[in-house]
Design an enzyme around this catalytic site. Structure first.
Site, short mmCIF file in Angstrom:
data_model
loop_
_atom_site.label_atom_id
_atom_site.label_comp_id
_atom_site.label_asym_id
_atom_site.label_seq_id
_atom_site.Cartn_x
_atom_site.Cartn_y
_atom_site.Cartn_z
CB SER A 138 -0.86 -0.01 1.27
OG SER A 138 -1.41 1.27 1.52
CE1 TYR A 151 -4.07 -2.34 5.03
CE2 TYR A 151 -3.47 -0.07 4.60
CZ TYR A 151 -3.84 -1.32 4.14
OH TYR A 151 -3.96 -1.55 2.79
N1 LIG Z 1 -8.65 -0.61 -1.87
C1 LIG Z 1 -7.68 0.19 -1.44
O1 LIG Z 1 -7.84 1.42 -1.34
C2 LIG Z 1 -6.34 -0.41 -1.08
C3 LIG Z 1 -5.25 0.47 -0.99
C4 LIG Z 1 -4.00 -0.05 -0.68
C5 LIG Z 1 -3.85 -1.41 -0.48
N2 LIG Z 1 -4.93 -2.24 -0.56
C6 LIG Z 1 -4.71 -3.66 -0.31
O2 LIG Z 1 -5.25 -4.39 -1.38
C7 LIG Z 1 -5.57 -5.72 -0.93
C8 LIG Z 1 -6.95 -6.10 -1.43
O3 LIG Z 1 -7.90 -5.25 -0.79
P1 LIG Z 1 -9.23 -4.76 -1.53
O4 LIG Z 1 -9.09 -3.32 -1.76
O5 LIG Z 1 -9.56 -5.66 -2.66
O6 LIG Z 1 -10.25 -4.95 -0.31
P2 LIG Z 1 -11.61 -5.79 -0.18
O7 LIG Z 1 -12.53 -5.43 -1.30
O8 LIG Z 1 -12.05 -5.57 1.22
O9 LIG Z 1 -11.16 -7.31 -0.40
C9 LIG Z 1 -10.39 -7.98 0.58
C10 LIG Z 1 -10.28 -9.45 0.22
O10 LIG Z 1 -9.52 -10.10 1.26
C11 LIG Z 1 -10.29 -11.21 1.75
N3 LIG Z 1 -10.05 -11.44 3.17
C12 LIG Z 1 -10.28 -10.57 4.19
N4 LIG Z 1 -10.02 -11.18 5.36
C13 LIG Z 1 -9.65 -12.46 5.07
C14 LIG Z 1 -9.27 -13.58 5.85
N5 LIG Z 1 -9.25 -13.53 7.19
N6 LIG Z 1 -8.93 -14.74 5.22
C15 LIG Z 1 -8.97 -14.81 3.88
N7 LIG Z 1 -9.31 -13.79 3.07
C16 LIG Z 1 -9.65 -12.62 3.67
C17 LIG Z 1 -11.74 -10.83 1.49
O11 LIG Z 1 -12.56 -11.97 1.35
P3 LIG Z 1 -13.51 -12.60 2.49
O12 LIG Z 1 -14.17 -11.47 3.21
O13 LIG Z 1 -14.42 -13.46 1.69
O14 LIG Z 1 -12.59 -13.41 3.36
C18 LIG Z 1 -11.62 -10.14 0.14
O15 LIG Z 1 -11.60 -11.11 -0.89
C19 LIG Z 1 -5.42 -5.70 0.59
O16 LIG Z 1 -4.20 -6.28 0.95
C20 LIG Z 1 -5.41 -4.21 0.92
O17 LIG Z 1 -4.69 -3.94 2.09
C21 LIG Z 1 -6.16 -1.77 -0.87
#
Ligand SMILES: NC(=O)c1ccc[n+]([C@@H]2O[C@H](COP(=O)([O-])OP(=O)(O)OC[C@H]3O[C@@H](n4cnc5c(N)ncnc54)[C@H](OP(=O)(O)O)[C@@H]3O)[C@@H](O)[C@H]2O)c1
Length: 254
Positions: A138, A151
């Site tokens: 991130s 985080y």
């Molecule tokens: N979106 C942003 O602004 C942003 C910015 C910087 C970095 N990121 C990073 O990008 C990555 C993906 O995030 P996203 O934006 O796609 O968020 P998201 O839409 O909330 O998706 C998160 C994913 O992680 C899974 N997950 C959460 N807890 C879990 C657990 N205990 N075991 C297994 N799977 C789990 C969720 O599935 P389930 O709930 O089905 O388990 C979901 O598939 C993350 O690492 C996040 O930190 C995101």
């Protein structure tokens, strides 16, 4: 499982679905992991139908060692050509007021599961002289953040771990990449407890494009988007304490 696989964690929603889509477009067979079995099944059905690839799903809680143990063992015994360590979450708020279990799970998922899964695939990749490990970090990796202290620390770990491993494996044919998205249009902020902040967000497809371009260029890390690059870089110009204390203002929790 003998045929080569790409593994995507957090593939039930958000960036993970888009990583899975891009890999399926490239013809990869896929193992998709997350907790939500129904959502994973829908994603898998869609990818099989549209791309004709084989898709396996694993409904696992990767945030605990017990929850992920069998999955990590399975992956250790599987021919994986690409691992996308994407599953992760954040908690917005004062550290002292956060639920202790949630904090522990945040560290365990964002850093622990990612490290264990990387370890499970890296030895065989080095032996084969090829493979790719993508660790989703991130822009928060570049600064300490009041209001998201855990985080930012976990994402700093992901960046440092990945770049160290990139250097270690540089001559092996195995690519390691840390991806640093800024605010991106997924359910991430809603799941973090505040969807009203940082509303100027990039599209997931842009993060996926940046990932595969950086992988092709053998880069150690990539920040998605010009504005995010500027924010990440500008953190080098201000004291750490200043950047950390500014965070609650733009998270609107000050
Ligand atoms: N979106 C942003 O602004 C942003 C910015 C910087 C970095 N990121 C990073 O990008 C990555 C993906 O995030 P996203 O934006 O796609 O968020 P998201 O839409 O909330 O998706 C998160 C994913 O992680 C899974 N997950 C959460 N807890 C879990 C657990 N205990 N075991 C297994 N799977 C789990 C969720 O599935 P389930 O709930 O089905 O388990 C979901 O598939 C993350 O690492 C996040 O930190 C995101």
């Amino acid at each position: 499982m003998h045929s080569p696989w790409a593994v995507v964690t957090g593939a039930s929603a958000g960036l993970g679905v888009h990583y899975a889509e891009r890999l399926a477009e490239q013809g990869s067979n896929l193992i998709l992991a997350a907790r939500s079995a129904d959502k994973l099944a829908d994603v898998a059905d869609d990818l099989r139908r549209r791309h004709g690839v084989t898709v396996e799903v694993r409904a696992v809680d990767l945030a605990t060692e017990a929850g992920r143990a069998d999955f990590v063992d399975e992956i250790r015994g599987t021919h994986v050509h690409t691992l996308i360590n994407n599953a992760g979450f954040a908690s917005v708020g004062s550290f002292s007021e956060l639920d202790a279990d949630r904090v522990q799970q945040e560290v365990s998922l964002n850093a622990g599961a990612l490290t264990e899964l990387t370890h499970a695939v890296v030895g065989p990749m080095v032996a084969r002289g090829r493979g790719a490990i993508v660790n989703v970090s991130s822009t928060s990796a570049f600064q300490a953040m009041a209001g998201m202290a855990v985080y930012a620390a976990t994402k700093g770990y992901v960046l440092q771990f990945s770049v160290g491993l990139w250097a270690e494996l540089h001559d092996t044919g195995v690519r390691v990449l840390a991806v640093c998205p800024g605010p991106t249009d997924t359910s991430f902020f809603a799941n973090a407890g505040n969807d009203d902040v940082l509303r100027r967000r990039r599209r997931p497809e842009q993060v996926i494009d940046a990932t595969f371009k950086a992988l092709a260029e053998h880069r150690p890390f990539v920040v998605d988007g010009a504005r995010n690059k500027l924010v990440a870089f500008s953190n080098r110009l201000v004291p750490r304490s200043f950047a950390a204390r500014l965070a609650p203002t733009y998270l609107r929790i000050a």
